[in-house]
Motif scaffolding. Structure first.
Motif, PDB file in Angstrom:
ATOM      1  N   ALA A  50     -27.130   5.158  25.909  1.00  0.00           N
ATOM      2  CA  ALA A  50     -26.774   6.205  26.860  1.00  0.00           C
ATOM      3  C   ALA A  50     -25.474   6.896  26.464  1.00  0.00           C
ATOM      4  O   ALA A  50     -25.200   7.987  26.918  1.00  0.00           O
ATOM      5  N   THR A  51     -24.658   6.250  25.624  1.00  0.00           N
ATOM      6  CA  THR A  51     -23.388   6.841  25.216  1.00  0.00           C
ATOM      7  C   THR A  51     -23.403   7.161  23.725  1.00  0.00           C
ATOM      8  O   THR A  51     -22.499   6.824  22.997  1.00  0.00           O
ATOM      9  N   GLU A  52     -24.460   7.792  23.260  1.00  0.00           N
ATOM     10  CA  GLU A  52     -24.537   8.213  21.865  1.00  0.00           C
ATOM     11  C   GLU A  52     -23.474   9.284  21.609  1.00  0.00           C
ATOM     12  O   GLU A  52     -23.147  10.055  22.494  1.00  0.00           O
ATOM     13  N   PRO A  53     -22.933   9.332  20.385  1.00  0.00           N
ATOM     14  CA  PRO A  53     -21.921  10.351  20.081  1.00  0.00           C
ATOM     15  C   PRO A  53     -22.449  11.753  20.341  1.00  0.00           C
ATOM     16  O   PRO A  53     -23.613  12.047  20.088  1.00  0.00           O
ATOM     17  N   SER A  54     -21.583  12.610  20.843  1.00  0.00           N
ATOM     18  CA  SER A  54     -22.001  13.978  21.102  1.00  0.00           C
ATOM     19  C   SER A  54     -21.016  14.943  20.457  1.00  0.00           C
ATOM     20  O   SER A  54     -19.958  14.539  19.980  1.00  0.00           O
ATOM     21  N   THR A  55     -21.396  16.215  20.434  1.00  0.00           N
ATOM     22  CA  THR A  55     -20.550  17.259  19.853  1.00  0.00           C
ATOM     23  C   THR A  55     -20.122  18.211  20.958  1.00  0.00           C
ATOM     24  O   THR A  55     -20.946  18.676  21.735  1.00  0.00           O
ATOM     25  N   ILE A  56     -18.825  18.454  21.034  1.00  0.00           N
ATOM     26  CA  ILE A  56     -18.261  19.327  22.065  1.00  0.00           C
ATOM     27  C   ILE A  56     -17.671  20.550  21.354  1.00  0.00           C
ATOM     28  O   ILE A  56     -16.990  20.411  20.335  1.00  0.00           O
ATOM     29  N   THR A  57     -17.952  21.722  21.892  1.00  0.00           N
ATOM     30  CA  THR A  57     -17.491  22.957  21.255  1.00  0.00           C
ATOM     31  C   THR A  57     -16.276  23.537  21.969  1.00  0.00           C
ATOM     32  O   THR A  57     -16.231  23.601  23.193  1.00  0.00           O
ATOM     33  N   VAL A  58     -15.283  23.930  21.169  1.00  0.00           N
ATOM     34  CA  VAL A  58     -14.106  24.647  21.680  1.00  0.00           C
ATOM     35  C   VAL A  58     -14.134  26.040  21.059  1.00  0.00           C
ATOM     36  O   VAL A  58     -14.201  26.176  19.825  1.00  0.00           O
ATOM     37  N   ARG A  59     -14.099  27.054  21.889  1.00  0.00           N
ATOM     38  CA  ARG A  59     -14.081  28.428  21.374  1.00  0.00           C
ATOM     39  C   ARG A  59     -12.651  28.842  21.046  1.00  0.00           C
ATOM     40  O   ARG A  59     -11.724  28.561  21.805  1.00  0.00           O
ATOM     41  N   VAL A  60     -12.517  29.494  19.900  1.00  0.00           N
ATOM     42  CA  VAL A  60     -11.208  30.035  19.508  1.00  0.00           C
ATOM     43  C   VAL A  60     -11.355  31.548  19.603  1.00  0.00           C
ATOM     44  O   VAL A  60     -11.970  32.187  18.749  1.00  0.00           O
ATOM     45  N   ASP A  61     -10.847  32.111  20.707  1.00  0.00           N
ATOM     46  CA  ASP A  61     -11.066  33.526  20.993  1.00  0.00           C
ATOM     47  C   ASP A  61      -9.950  34.021  21.901  1.00  0.00           C
ATOM     48  O   ASP A  61      -9.380  33.246  22.687  1.00  0.00           O
ATOM     49  N   ASP A  62      -9.660  35.321  21.785  1.00  0.00           N
ATOM     50  CA  ASP A  62      -8.684  35.947  22.669  1.00  0.00           C
ATOM     51  C   ASP A  62      -7.338  35.202  22.635  1.00  0.00           C
ATOM     52  O   ASP A  62      -6.728  34.962  23.669  1.00  0.00           O
ATOM     53  N   MET A  63      -6.948  34.800  21.436  1.00  0.00           N
ATOM     54  CA  MET A  63      -5.665  34.123  21.216  1.00  0.00           C
ATOM     55  C   MET A  63      -5.518  32.823  22.013  1.00  0.00           C
ATOM     56  O   MET A  63      -4.427  32.473  22.465  1.00  0.00           O
ATOM     57  N   ALA A  64      -6.648  32.127  22.178  1.00  0.00           N
ATOM     58  CA  ALA A  64      -6.579  30.868  22.932  1.00  0.00           C
ATOM     59  C   ALA A  64      -7.708  29.918  22.536  1.00  0.00           C
ATOM     60  O   ALA A  64      -8.760  30.352  22.050  1.00  0.00           O
ATOM     61  N   PHE A  65      -7.465  28.628  22.749  1.00  0.00           N
ATOM     62  CA  PHE A  65      -8.518  27.612  22.620  1.00  0.00           C
ATOM     63  C   PHE A  65      -9.107  27.394  24.012  1.00  0.00           C
ATOM     64  O   PHE A  65      -8.366  27.209  24.976  1.00  0.00           O
ATOM     65  N   SER A  66     -10.429  27.435  24.107  1.00  0.00           N
ATOM     66  CA  SER A  66     -11.003  27.154  25.428  1.00  0.00           C
ATOM     67  C   SER A  66     -12.255  26.273  25.299  1.00  0.00           C
ATOM     68  O   SER A  66     -13.146  26.600  24.527  1.00  0.00           O
ATOM     69  N   PRO A  67     -12.308  25.144  26.025  1.00  0.00           N
ATOM     70  CA  PRO A  67     -11.219  24.697  26.913  1.00  0.00           C
ATOM     71  C   PRO A  67     -10.008  24.218  26.113  1.00  0.00           C
ATOM     72  O   PRO A  67     -10.175  23.668  25.016  1.00  0.00           O
TER      73      PRO A  67
END
Ligand SMILES: [Cu+2]
Length: 137
Positions: A50-67
């Motif tokens: 149930a806790t298999e590794p996952s991939t989380i995406t961070v957007r680099v846009d508008d001069m910021a990292f989000s989240p």
């Protein structure tokens, strides 16, 4: 006269042995409890799946990292997607985050897999006011 008494004692002893054997039977049913504990332990691999590794995406846009901040688990991968008109990078702050060191990009993505728990902070080497953090649990 002494002989019949001895036979009677022998008979009583035999009854006592039967009673003890019957008592052992109840003890055997008691050992069934640990068997159910073993079957409960067999459920452990299921909870790991149930806790298999996952991939989380961070957007680099508008001069910021989000989240700008996110929580992940050990073994998870974070992918930074570069989508701004300006070029940016992802650079770890401090010894713990030394492995976080992307090239300068304005397109495409860069990934990093977190293998140890801790609090990781990073910034953009071109715009140090752009900051982010990853808490690995
Ligand atoms: Cu930047």
């Amino acid at each position: 006269m002494p002989l019949p008494r001895r036979r009677a004692r022998a008979a009583l002893a035999a009854i006592a042995v039967l009673a003890l054997t019957a008592g052992c039977g109840t003890d055997d049913s008691g050992t069934a409890a640990p068997a159910s504990t073993t079957s409960a332990a067999a459920g452990v691999p299921t909870s790991r799946q149930a806790t298999e590794p996952s991939t989380i995406t961070v957007r680099v846009d508008d001069m910021a990292f989000s989240p700008a901040e996110l929580r992940v688990r050990v073994g998870d991968t974070v992918t930074w997607e570069f989508a701004d008109s300006a070029a940016h990078s992802v650079q770890g702050i401090g010894d713990r985050a030394m492995g976080i060191n992307s090239p300068i990009l304005n397109k495409g993505s860069w990934s990093y897999t977190f293998i140890a728990p801790g609090n990781y902070r990073y910034l953009c080497s071109l715009h140090p006011e752009m900051r982010g953090a990853v808490v690995v649990e």
